[in-house]
Design an enzyme around this catalytic site. Structure first.
Site, PDB file in Angstrom:
ATOM      1  N   ASP A 289      57.055  82.346  53.676  1.00  0.00           N
ATOM      2  CA  ASP A 289      56.473  81.218  54.430  1.00  0.00           C
ATOM      3  C   ASP A 289      55.818  80.218  53.481  1.00  0.00           C
ATOM      4  O   ASP A 289      54.809  79.601  53.812  1.00  0.00           O
ATOM      5  CB  ASP A 289      55.471  81.739  55.472  1.00  0.00           C
TER       6      ASP A 289
ATOM      7  N   GLU B 299      53.403  81.245  65.045  1.00  0.00           N
ATOM      8  CA  GLU B 299      52.473  81.417  63.927  1.00  0.00           C
ATOM      9  C   GLU B 299      51.513  80.239  63.853  1.00  0.00           C
ATOM     10  O   GLU B 299      50.314  80.400  63.649  1.00  0.00           O
ATOM     11  CB  GLU B 299      53.248  81.535  62.599  1.00  0.00           C
ATOM     12  N   GLU B 300      52.071  79.032  64.027  1.00  0.00           N
ATOM     13  CA  GLU B 300      51.295  77.831  63.712  1.00  0.00           C
ATOM     14  C   GLU B 300      50.044  77.662  64.576  1.00  0.00           C
ATOM     15  O   GLU B 300      49.006  77.277  64.074  1.00  0.00           O
ATOM     16  CB  GLU B 300      52.174  76.579  63.837  1.00  0.00           C
TER      17      GLU B 300
HETATM   18 ZN    ZN Z   1      54.372  78.403  57.950  1.00  0.00          ZN
END
Ligand code: ZN
Length: 463
Positions: A356, A328-329
Protein backbone atom coordinates in the site's frame (compact mmCIF):
# COMPACT_ATOMS: atom_id res chain seq x y z
CA UNK A 1 64.29 -24.52 18.90
CA UNK A 2 62.99 -21.16 19.49
CA UNK A 3 62.41 -20.73 15.79
CA UNK A 4 60.71 -24.10 15.65
CA UNK A 5 58.38 -23.25 18.55
CA UNK A 6 57.34 -20.10 16.77
CA UNK A 7 56.82 -22.13 13.65
CA UNK A 8 54.56 -24.66 15.47
CA UNK A 9 52.58 -21.88 17.11
CA UNK A 10 52.21 -20.20 13.74
CA UNK A 11 51.02 -23.43 12.16
CA UNK A 12 48.51 -24.05 14.97
CA UNK A 13 47.39 -20.47 14.67
CA UNK A 14 46.77 -20.85 10.94
CA UNK A 15 44.83 -24.07 11.58
CA UNK A 16 42.71 -22.37 14.23
CA UNK A 17 41.90 -19.50 11.91
CA UNK A 18 41.04 -21.95 9.18
CA UNK A 19 38.66 -23.74 11.55
CA UNK A 20 37.07 -20.47 12.59
CA UNK A 21 36.66 -19.35 9.02
CA UNK A 22 35.18 -22.68 8.04
CA UNK A 23 32.17 -22.40 10.31
CA UNK A 24 30.48 -19.48 8.55
CA UNK A 25 31.63 -20.88 5.22
CA UNK A 26 29.91 -24.18 5.97
CA UNK A 27 26.87 -22.36 7.25
CA UNK A 28 26.66 -20.35 4.02
CA UNK A 29 26.98 -23.62 2.10
CA UNK A 30 24.03 -25.16 3.95
CA UNK A 31 21.98 -22.00 3.33
CA UNK A 32 22.74 -22.28 -0.34
CA UNK A 33 21.67 -25.94 -0.27
CA UNK A 34 18.38 -25.01 1.34
CA UNK A 35 17.73 -22.28 -1.19
CA UNK A 36 18.97 -24.21 -4.21
CA UNK A 37 15.62 -25.94 -4.59
CA UNK A 38 14.04 -22.49 -5.11
CA UNK A 39 16.41 -21.02 -7.68
CA UNK A 40 14.61 -22.52 -10.65
CA UNK A 41 11.02 -21.70 -9.50
CA UNK A 42 12.14 -18.17 -8.57
CA UNK A 43 13.65 -17.68 -12.02
CA UNK A 44 10.44 -18.97 -13.58
CA UNK A 45 8.24 -16.59 -11.54
CA UNK A 46 10.47 -13.63 -12.38
CA UNK A 47 10.49 -14.66 -16.05
CA UNK A 48 6.70 -14.95 -16.15
CA UNK A 49 6.28 -11.54 -14.48
CA UNK A 50 8.70 -9.72 -16.80
CA UNK A 51 7.62 -11.41 -20.02
CA UNK A 52 4.70 -9.04 -20.67
CA UNK A 53 2.75 -6.03 -19.31
CA UNK A 54 -0.15 -8.09 -17.97
CA UNK A 55 -0.15 -6.53 -14.49
CA UNK A 56 0.05 -2.91 -15.71
CA UNK A 57 -2.70 -3.63 -18.24
CA UNK A 58 -4.90 -5.08 -15.52
CA UNK A 59 -4.32 -1.98 -13.36
CA UNK A 60 -5.15 0.27 -16.33
CA UNK A 61 -8.32 -1.73 -17.02
CA UNK A 62 -9.40 -1.51 -13.36
CA UNK A 63 -8.77 2.21 -13.03
CA UNK A 64 -9.96 3.25 -16.52
CA UNK A 65 -13.20 1.29 -16.24
CA UNK A 66 -14.21 1.82 -12.61
CA UNK A 67 -12.32 5.00 -11.71
CA UNK A 68 -12.53 6.22 -8.11
CA UNK A 69 -13.72 3.52 -5.72
CA UNK A 70 -14.81 5.10 -2.44
CA UNK A 71 -16.39 2.68 0.05
CA UNK A 72 -20.11 2.32 -0.56
CA UNK A 73 -19.94 3.67 -4.11
CA UNK A 74 -21.46 1.86 -7.09
CA UNK A 75 -18.00 2.08 -8.72
CA UNK A 76 -16.44 0.00 -5.95
CA UNK A 77 -19.31 -2.49 -6.09
CA UNK A 78 -18.82 -2.93 -9.83
CA UNK A 79 -15.04 -3.24 -9.43
CA UNK A 80 -15.56 -5.94 -6.76
CA UNK A 81 -17.77 -7.95 -9.15
CA UNK A 82 -15.11 -7.54 -11.86
CA UNK A 83 -12.33 -8.71 -9.52
CA UNK A 84 -14.29 -11.83 -8.53
CA UNK A 85 -14.86 -12.71 -12.20
CA UNK A 86 -11.21 -12.03 -13.12
CA UNK A 87 -9.84 -14.13 -10.23
CA UNK A 88 -11.99 -17.02 -11.41
CA UNK A 89 -10.64 -16.55 -14.95
CA UNK A 90 -7.11 -16.70 -13.51
CA UNK A 91 -7.94 -20.10 -12.08
CA UNK A 92 -7.70 -19.04 -8.43
CA UNK A 93 -9.59 -21.24 -5.96
CA UNK A 94 -12.26 -20.48 -3.33
CA UNK A 95 -12.86 -17.07 -4.96
CA UNK A 96 -15.38 -15.18 -2.85
CA UNK A 97 -16.65 -11.75 -1.82
CA UNK A 98 -17.06 -11.68 1.96
CA UNK A 99 -19.66 -9.09 3.03
CA UNK A 100 -18.54 -6.06 5.09
CA UNK A 101 -20.78 -3.17 6.17
CA UNK A 102 -19.12 0.14 5.31
CA UNK A 103 -19.80 3.84 5.95
CA UNK A 104 -20.97 6.00 3.05
CA UNK A 105 -19.38 9.45 3.02
CA UNK A 106 -20.54 11.79 0.27
CA UNK A 107 -18.44 14.81 -0.66
CA UNK A 108 -21.09 16.79 -2.57
CA UNK A 109 -20.33 20.26 -3.94
CA UNK A 110 -17.59 22.19 -2.19
CA UNK A 111 -15.53 25.34 -2.54
CA UNK A 112 -13.17 27.70 -0.76
CA UNK A 113 -12.62 31.30 -1.79
CA UNK A 114 -10.83 34.32 -0.39
CA UNK A 115 -13.52 37.02 -0.25
CA UNK A 116 -11.36 39.83 1.18
CA UNK A 117 -9.09 41.65 0.36
CA UNK A 118 -10.28 40.49 -3.10
CA UNK A 119 -12.31 37.57 -4.40
CA UNK A 120 -10.19 34.55 -5.37
CA UNK A 121 -11.38 30.95 -5.57
CA UNK A 122 -8.83 28.44 -4.19
CA UNK A 123 -8.19 24.85 -5.25
CA UNK A 124 -9.45 22.60 -2.46
CA UNK A 125 -10.70 19.18 -1.38
CA UNK A 126 -12.85 18.57 1.67
CA UNK A 127 -11.30 16.10 4.12
CA UNK A 128 -12.84 12.66 4.22
CA UNK A 129 -15.39 12.07 7.02
CA UNK A 130 -15.81 15.85 7.47
CA UNK A 131 -19.22 17.31 8.16
CA UNK A 132 -20.54 19.93 5.75
CA UNK A 133 -21.12 23.64 6.30
CA UNK A 134 -24.54 25.27 6.50
CA UNK A 135 -25.96 25.69 2.94
CA UNK A 136 -24.72 29.29 2.72
CA UNK A 137 -21.26 28.31 3.85
CA UNK A 138 -19.05 29.68 6.60
CA UNK A 139 -17.46 33.07 5.98
CA UNK A 140 -14.93 34.21 8.55
CA UNK A 141 -11.53 35.70 9.14
CA UNK A 142 -8.68 33.23 8.98
CA UNK A 143 -5.75 32.72 11.29
CA UNK A 144 -2.77 30.97 9.71
CA UNK A 145 -0.63 28.89 12.12
CA UNK A 146 2.45 26.78 11.51
CA UNK A 147 1.96 24.31 14.37
CA UNK A 148 -0.34 23.13 17.15
CA UNK A 149 1.99 24.95 19.57
CA UNK A 150 1.29 28.26 17.84
CA UNK A 151 -2.45 27.52 17.93
CA UNK A 152 -2.47 26.62 21.62
CA UNK A 153 -0.34 29.65 22.56
CA UNK A 154 -3.06 32.14 21.49
CA UNK A 155 -6.38 30.26 21.62
CA UNK A 156 -8.45 33.47 21.56
CA UNK A 157 -7.35 34.10 17.98
CA UNK A 158 -9.08 30.88 16.87
CA UNK A 159 -12.45 31.74 18.41
CA UNK A 160 -15.08 32.54 15.77
CA UNK A 161 -12.49 32.25 13.00
CA UNK A 162 -11.22 29.67 10.52
CA UNK A 163 -7.87 28.15 11.50
CA UNK A 164 -5.49 27.49 8.59
CA UNK A 165 -2.64 25.05 9.29
CA UNK A 166 0.29 25.96 7.05
CA UNK A 167 2.55 23.09 8.09
CA UNK A 168 5.34 22.11 5.66
CA UNK A 169 5.51 18.43 4.75
CA UNK A 170 8.36 16.55 6.42
CA UNK A 171 7.20 12.95 6.21
CA UNK A 172 3.74 11.44 6.05
CA UNK A 173 3.64 10.05 9.58
CA UNK A 174 4.62 13.39 11.08
CA UNK A 175 2.62 15.84 8.96
CA UNK A 176 -0.58 13.80 8.67
CA UNK A 177 -1.47 14.59 12.30
CA UNK A 178 -2.61 18.05 11.18
CA UNK A 179 -5.06 16.49 8.71
CA UNK A 180 -6.23 13.94 11.26
CA UNK A 181 -6.50 16.05 14.41
CA UNK A 182 -6.49 19.64 13.10
CA UNK A 183 -10.28 20.10 13.09
CA UNK A 184 -10.85 18.98 16.68
CA UNK A 185 -7.77 20.87 17.96
CA UNK A 186 -9.12 24.07 16.39
CA UNK A 187 -12.69 23.39 17.54
CA UNK A 188 -11.40 23.16 21.12
CA UNK A 189 -10.60 26.89 20.91
CA UNK A 190 -13.90 27.83 19.27
CA UNK A 191 -12.88 27.84 15.60
CA UNK A 192 -15.71 27.58 13.06
CA UNK A 193 -13.78 25.49 10.51
CA UNK A 194 -10.28 24.23 9.78
CA UNK A 195 -8.24 24.33 6.59
CA UNK A 196 -5.02 22.32 6.25
CA UNK A 197 -2.13 22.65 3.86
CA UNK A 198 -2.20 19.43 1.80
CA UNK A 199 -0.14 16.61 3.30
CA UNK A 200 2.46 15.98 0.61
CA UNK A 201 5.55 17.54 -0.96
CA UNK A 202 5.03 20.61 -3.20
CA UNK A 203 3.22 19.56 -6.37
CA UNK A 204 1.56 21.59 -9.11
CA UNK A 205 -1.17 23.25 -7.02
CA UNK A 206 -2.55 19.81 -6.28
CA UNK A 207 -4.89 19.37 -3.29
CA UNK A 208 -4.71 16.13 -1.25
CA UNK A 209 -7.77 14.76 0.51
CA UNK A 210 -7.63 12.11 3.26
CA UNK A 211 -9.48 11.13 6.39
CA UNK A 212 -9.84 13.23 9.52
CA UNK A 213 -10.66 11.98 13.01
CA UNK A 214 -13.00 13.96 15.20
CA UNK A 215 -12.50 13.55 18.93
CA UNK A 216 -15.65 12.87 20.94
CA UNK A 217 -15.09 15.72 23.39
CA UNK A 218 -15.12 18.60 20.86
CA UNK A 219 -17.80 19.96 18.53
CA UNK A 220 -17.42 18.76 14.94
CA UNK A 221 -16.40 21.50 12.51
CA UNK A 222 -15.93 21.21 8.72
CA UNK A 223 -12.39 20.77 7.42
CA UNK A 224 -10.78 20.95 3.99
CA UNK A 225 -7.34 20.84 2.38
CA UNK A 226 -5.88 23.54 0.16
CA UNK A 227 -2.73 23.40 -1.95
CA UNK A 228 0.80 24.16 -0.77
CA UNK A 229 0.84 27.22 -3.05
CA UNK A 230 -2.38 28.66 -1.62
CA UNK A 231 -1.38 27.96 1.98
CA UNK A 232 1.86 29.88 1.39
CA UNK A 233 -0.11 32.72 -0.21
CA UNK A 234 -2.43 33.01 2.79
CA UNK A 235 0.65 33.02 5.02
CA UNK A 236 2.22 35.88 3.05
CA UNK A 237 -1.00 37.89 3.13
CA UNK A 238 -1.23 37.44 6.90
CA UNK A 239 2.46 38.28 7.38
CA UNK A 240 1.79 41.62 5.63
CA UNK A 241 -0.72 42.40 8.34
CA UNK A 242 -3.84 42.03 6.19
CA UNK A 243 -7.18 40.84 7.50
CA UNK A 244 -8.17 37.91 5.27
CA UNK A 245 -11.75 36.66 4.95
CA UNK A 246 -12.43 33.21 3.50
CA UNK A 247 -15.69 31.50 2.57
CA UNK A 248 -15.94 27.72 2.88
CA UNK A 249 -18.88 25.77 1.46
CA UNK A 250 -19.18 21.98 1.79
CA UNK A 251 -22.11 19.62 1.32
CA UNK A 252 -20.21 16.67 2.85
CA UNK A 253 -22.31 14.21 4.83
CA UNK A 254 -22.76 10.55 5.76
CA UNK A 255 -25.53 8.31 4.49
CA UNK A 256 -26.53 5.01 6.13
CA UNK A 257 -23.98 2.15 6.01
CA UNK A 258 -24.21 -0.24 3.07
CA UNK A 259 -22.79 -3.66 2.27
CA UNK A 260 -19.42 -3.90 0.55
CA UNK A 261 -16.99 -6.85 0.48
CA UNK A 262 -13.44 -8.14 0.87
CA UNK A 263 -12.52 -10.09 -2.26
CA UNK A 264 -10.56 -13.28 -1.61
CA UNK A 265 -8.88 -15.83 -3.88
CA UNK A 266 -6.59 -18.75 -3.01
CA UNK A 267 -4.21 -21.42 -4.15
CA UNK A 268 -4.89 -24.22 -1.68
CA UNK A 269 -1.73 -25.68 -0.16
CA UNK A 270 -0.78 -29.18 -1.32
CA UNK A 271 0.42 -30.45 2.11
CA UNK A 272 -0.63 -27.98 4.79
CA UNK A 273 -3.76 -26.29 3.41
CA UNK A 274 -4.71 -24.95 6.86
CA UNK A 275 -1.51 -22.86 7.08
CA UNK A 276 -1.96 -19.60 5.17
CA UNK A 277 0.25 -16.89 3.69
CA UNK A 278 -1.90 -13.79 3.13
CA UNK A 279 -1.01 -11.11 0.58
CA UNK A 280 -3.23 -8.07 0.20
CA UNK A 281 -4.02 -4.45 -0.39
CA UNK A 282 -7.06 -2.19 -0.21
CA UNK A 283 -9.40 -2.11 -3.16
CA UNK A 284 -11.24 1.09 -2.19
CA UNK A 285 -9.78 4.51 -2.98
CA UNK A 286 -10.63 8.13 -2.34
CA UNK A 287 -13.26 9.67 -4.58
CA UNK A 288 -10.73 11.82 -6.47
CA UNK A 289 -8.17 10.38 -8.89
CA UNK A 290 -8.67 6.73 -9.72
CA UNK A 291 -6.65 5.13 -6.92
CA UNK A 292 -3.98 3.73 -9.23
CA UNK A 293 -1.10 4.03 -6.76
CA UNK A 294 -3.36 4.04 -3.70
CA UNK A 295 -4.02 1.24 -3.88
CA UNK A 296 -5.09 -0.35 -7.17
CA UNK A 297 -1.43 -1.13 -7.91
CA UNK A 298 -0.96 -2.88 -4.56
CA UNK A 299 -4.01 -5.02 -5.33
CA UNK A 300 -2.82 -5.97 -8.78
CA UNK A 301 0.71 -6.97 -7.70
CA UNK A 302 -0.35 -9.05 -4.69
CA UNK A 303 -3.09 -10.74 -6.74
CA UNK A 304 -0.49 -11.19 -9.47
CA UNK A 305 1.71 -13.21 -7.08
CA UNK A 306 -0.94 -15.95 -7.10
CA UNK A 307 -1.64 -15.69 -10.83
CA UNK A 308 2.09 -16.06 -11.56
CA UNK A 309 2.31 -19.18 -9.35
CA UNK A 310 -0.66 -20.67 -11.23
CA UNK A 311 0.89 -19.77 -14.57
CA UNK A 312 4.21 -21.30 -13.54
CA UNK A 313 2.45 -24.47 -12.40
CA UNK A 314 3.53 -23.98 -8.76
CA UNK A 315 1.30 -25.18 -5.92
CA UNK A 316 3.03 -24.41 -2.63
CA UNK A 317 2.94 -26.65 0.43
CA UNK A 318 0.81 -24.07 2.30
CA UNK A 319 -2.19 -22.02 1.13
CA UNK A 320 -1.66 -18.68 -0.62
CA UNK A 321 -4.51 -16.23 -0.07
CA UNK A 322 -4.96 -12.81 -1.68
CA UNK A 323 -7.32 -10.36 0.05
CA UNK A 324 -8.52 -7.15 -1.59
CA UNK A 325 -9.72 -5.32 1.52
CA UNK A 326 -12.57 -2.78 1.39
CA UNK A 327 -12.89 0.60 3.13
CA UNK A 328 -9.31 1.19 4.26
CA UNK A 329 -9.40 4.89 3.49
CA UNK A 330 -12.31 6.03 5.62
CA UNK A 331 -13.07 3.27 8.07
CA UNK A 332 -10.74 0.23 7.99
CA UNK A 333 -13.87 -1.92 8.17
CA UNK A 334 -12.44 -4.50 5.73
CA UNK A 335 -9.39 -5.16 7.90
CA UNK A 336 -11.53 -5.37 11.03
CA UNK A 337 -14.04 -7.71 9.36
CA UNK A 338 -11.18 -10.01 8.31
CA UNK A 339 -9.99 -10.22 11.90
CA UNK A 340 -13.53 -10.93 13.11
CA UNK A 341 -14.09 -13.70 10.56
CA UNK A 342 -10.69 -15.39 10.92
CA UNK A 343 -9.88 -14.73 14.59
CA UNK A 344 -9.91 -18.45 15.38
CA UNK A 345 -7.42 -19.16 12.57
CA UNK A 346 -4.76 -16.53 13.27
CA UNK A 347 -2.37 -19.11 14.73
CA UNK A 348 -2.31 -20.68 11.24
CA UNK A 349 -1.44 -17.36 9.56
CA UNK A 350 2.22 -17.85 8.66
CA UNK A 351 2.73 -14.33 7.27
CA UNK A 352 0.60 -11.32 6.31
CA UNK A 353 1.90 -9.11 3.51
CA UNK A 354 0.44 -5.78 2.35
CA UNK A 355 1.36 -3.52 -0.57
CA UNK A 356 0.00 0.00 0.00
CA UNK A 357 2.87 2.39 -0.75
CA UNK A 358 2.72 2.35 -4.53
CA UNK A 359 4.17 0.02 -7.14
CA UNK A 360 7.19 2.07 -8.10
CA UNK A 361 10.67 0.50 -8.47
CA UNK A 362 10.97 -2.14 -5.72
CA UNK A 363 14.20 -2.28 -3.72
CA UNK A 364 13.25 -4.85 -1.10
CA UNK A 365 10.97 -5.42 1.86
CA UNK A 366 10.27 -4.27 5.37
CA UNK A 367 9.64 -7.07 7.83
CA UNK A 368 8.30 -7.24 11.39
CA UNK A 369 8.88 -10.52 13.17
CA UNK A 370 11.42 -12.56 15.08
CA UNK A 371 15.17 -12.42 14.41
CA UNK A 372 15.13 -16.03 13.24
CA UNK A 373 12.37 -15.28 10.73
CA UNK A 374 14.27 -12.20 9.56
CA UNK A 375 17.34 -14.34 8.81
CA UNK A 376 15.19 -16.67 6.70
CA UNK A 377 13.62 -13.71 4.89
CA UNK A 378 17.09 -12.31 4.15
CA UNK A 379 18.15 -15.63 2.66
CA UNK A 380 15.04 -15.81 0.46
CA UNK A 381 15.58 -12.21 -0.62
CA UNK A 382 18.94 -13.16 -2.17
CA UNK A 383 16.86 -14.82 -4.91
CA UNK A 384 15.83 -11.28 -5.92
CA UNK A 385 19.32 -9.84 -6.40
CA UNK A 386 18.85 -10.14 -10.16
CA UNK A 387 16.03 -7.56 -10.07
CA UNK A 388 17.73 -5.50 -7.33
CA UNK A 389 14.84 -6.04 -4.89
CA UNK A 390 16.69 -7.98 -2.18
CA UNK A 391 17.06 -5.55 0.75
CA UNK A 392 15.31 -6.35 4.04
CA UNK A 393 14.58 -3.61 6.58
CA UNK A 394 12.53 -3.27 9.78
CA UNK A 395 8.92 -2.17 10.26
CA UNK A 396 6.78 -4.15 7.80
CA UNK A 397 3.00 -3.99 7.87
CA UNK A 398 -0.09 -2.28 6.52
CA UNK A 399 -3.38 -0.70 7.59
CA UNK A 400 -5.63 -3.53 6.44
CA UNK A 401 -3.59 -6.41 7.82
CA UNK A 402 -2.93 -4.42 11.01
CA UNK A 403 -5.91 -5.64 13.08
CA UNK A 404 -5.17 -9.35 12.42
CA UNK A 405 -1.39 -8.91 12.69
CA UNK A 406 -1.75 -7.28 16.10
CA UNK A 407 -4.37 -9.68 17.42
CA UNK A 408 -2.44 -12.76 16.28
CA UNK A 409 1.18 -11.52 16.62
CA UNK A 410 1.61 -12.55 12.99
CA UNK A 411 4.85 -11.80 11.09
CA UNK A 412 4.12 -8.87 8.75
CA UNK A 413 5.78 -7.63 5.61
CA UNK A 414 5.49 -4.88 3.02
CA UNK A 415 7.44 -3.92 -0.10
CA UNK A 416 9.85 -0.98 -0.20
CA UNK A 417 9.67 1.06 -3.40
CA UNK A 418 11.33 4.18 -4.76
CA UNK A 419 8.92 6.68 -6.25
CA UNK A 420 6.82 9.81 -5.81
CA UNK A 421 4.01 8.14 -3.92
CA UNK A 422 3.19 11.02 -1.57
CA UNK A 423 3.28 13.57 -4.39
CA UNK A 424 0.11 12.07 -5.90
CA UNK A 425 -1.35 10.32 -2.84
CA UNK A 426 -5.08 11.14 -2.36
CA UNK A 427 -5.06 13.61 -5.29
CA UNK A 428 -6.82 13.80 -8.65
CA UNK A 429 -3.36 13.01 -10.12
CA UNK A 430 -3.30 9.43 -8.78
CA UNK A 431 -3.66 7.85 -12.22
CA UNK A 432 -2.07 4.86 -13.95
CA UNK A 433 0.11 6.90 -16.33
CA UNK A 434 2.40 7.74 -13.37
CA UNK A 435 3.30 4.06 -13.08
CA UNK A 436 5.87 2.15 -15.15
CA UNK A 437 4.88 -1.29 -16.46
CA UNK A 438 8.28 -2.84 -15.73
CA UNK A 439 8.16 -1.54 -12.15
CA UNK A 440 4.75 -3.17 -11.71
CA UNK A 441 6.13 -6.44 -13.08
CA UNK A 442 9.17 -6.23 -10.77
CA UNK A 443 6.88 -5.71 -7.75
CA UNK A 444 4.78 -8.71 -8.75
CA UNK A 445 7.92 -10.83 -9.27
CA UNK A 446 9.41 -9.86 -5.92
CA UNK A 447 6.19 -10.60 -4.00
CA UNK A 448 5.62 -13.85 -5.88
CA UNK A 449 9.12 -15.20 -5.17
CA UNK A 450 9.20 -14.10 -1.52
CA UNK A 451 5.75 -15.43 -0.64
CA UNK A 452 6.03 -18.61 -2.73
CA UNK A 453 9.16 -19.68 -0.88
CA UNK A 454 7.60 -18.84 2.51
CA UNK A 455 4.48 -20.81 1.58
CA UNK A 456 6.47 -23.76 0.28
CA UNK A 457 9.63 -24.16 2.39
CA UNK A 458 9.75 -27.32 4.51
CA UNK A 459 9.94 -25.56 7.90
CA UNK A 460 7.30 -22.97 8.74
CA UNK A 461 8.55 -19.37 9.04
CA UNK A 462 9.41 -18.78 12.71
CA UNK A 463 7.45 -16.44 14.95
ZN1 ZN B 1 -3.71 3.24 0.68
Amino acid sequence: MRTRTVSVVATLSVLCWAALLQTPALRAQSQADWLDAYREPAARLIGEALSDHFAWNRLAELTDTYGPRLAGSTNLDAAIRWAVAEMKKDGLENVRAEPVMVPVWVRGQESVAITSPSYQPLVMLGLGNSIGTPPDGIEAEIWVVKSFEELDAAPERAKGNIVVYNVPYTNYGETVQYRGAGASRAAKHGALAAIVRSVGPPGLRTPHTGGLNYTEDQPKIPAAAITVEDAERLQRLQDRGLRIIVKLKMEAHFEPDVQSANVIGEIVGREKPEEVVVVGCHFDSWDVGVGASDDGGGCVVTWEALRLMKKAGLRPRRTMRVVLFTNEENGLRGGRAYLEKYKDQLANHVLMFESDLGVFRPTGFNFSGSDAARETIKQIATLLQGIDAHRVGPGGGGGDIGPAVQAGSIPAMSPVVEGNYFLIHHTPADTVDKIDAIDVARNAAAIAVMTYVIADMPARLGR
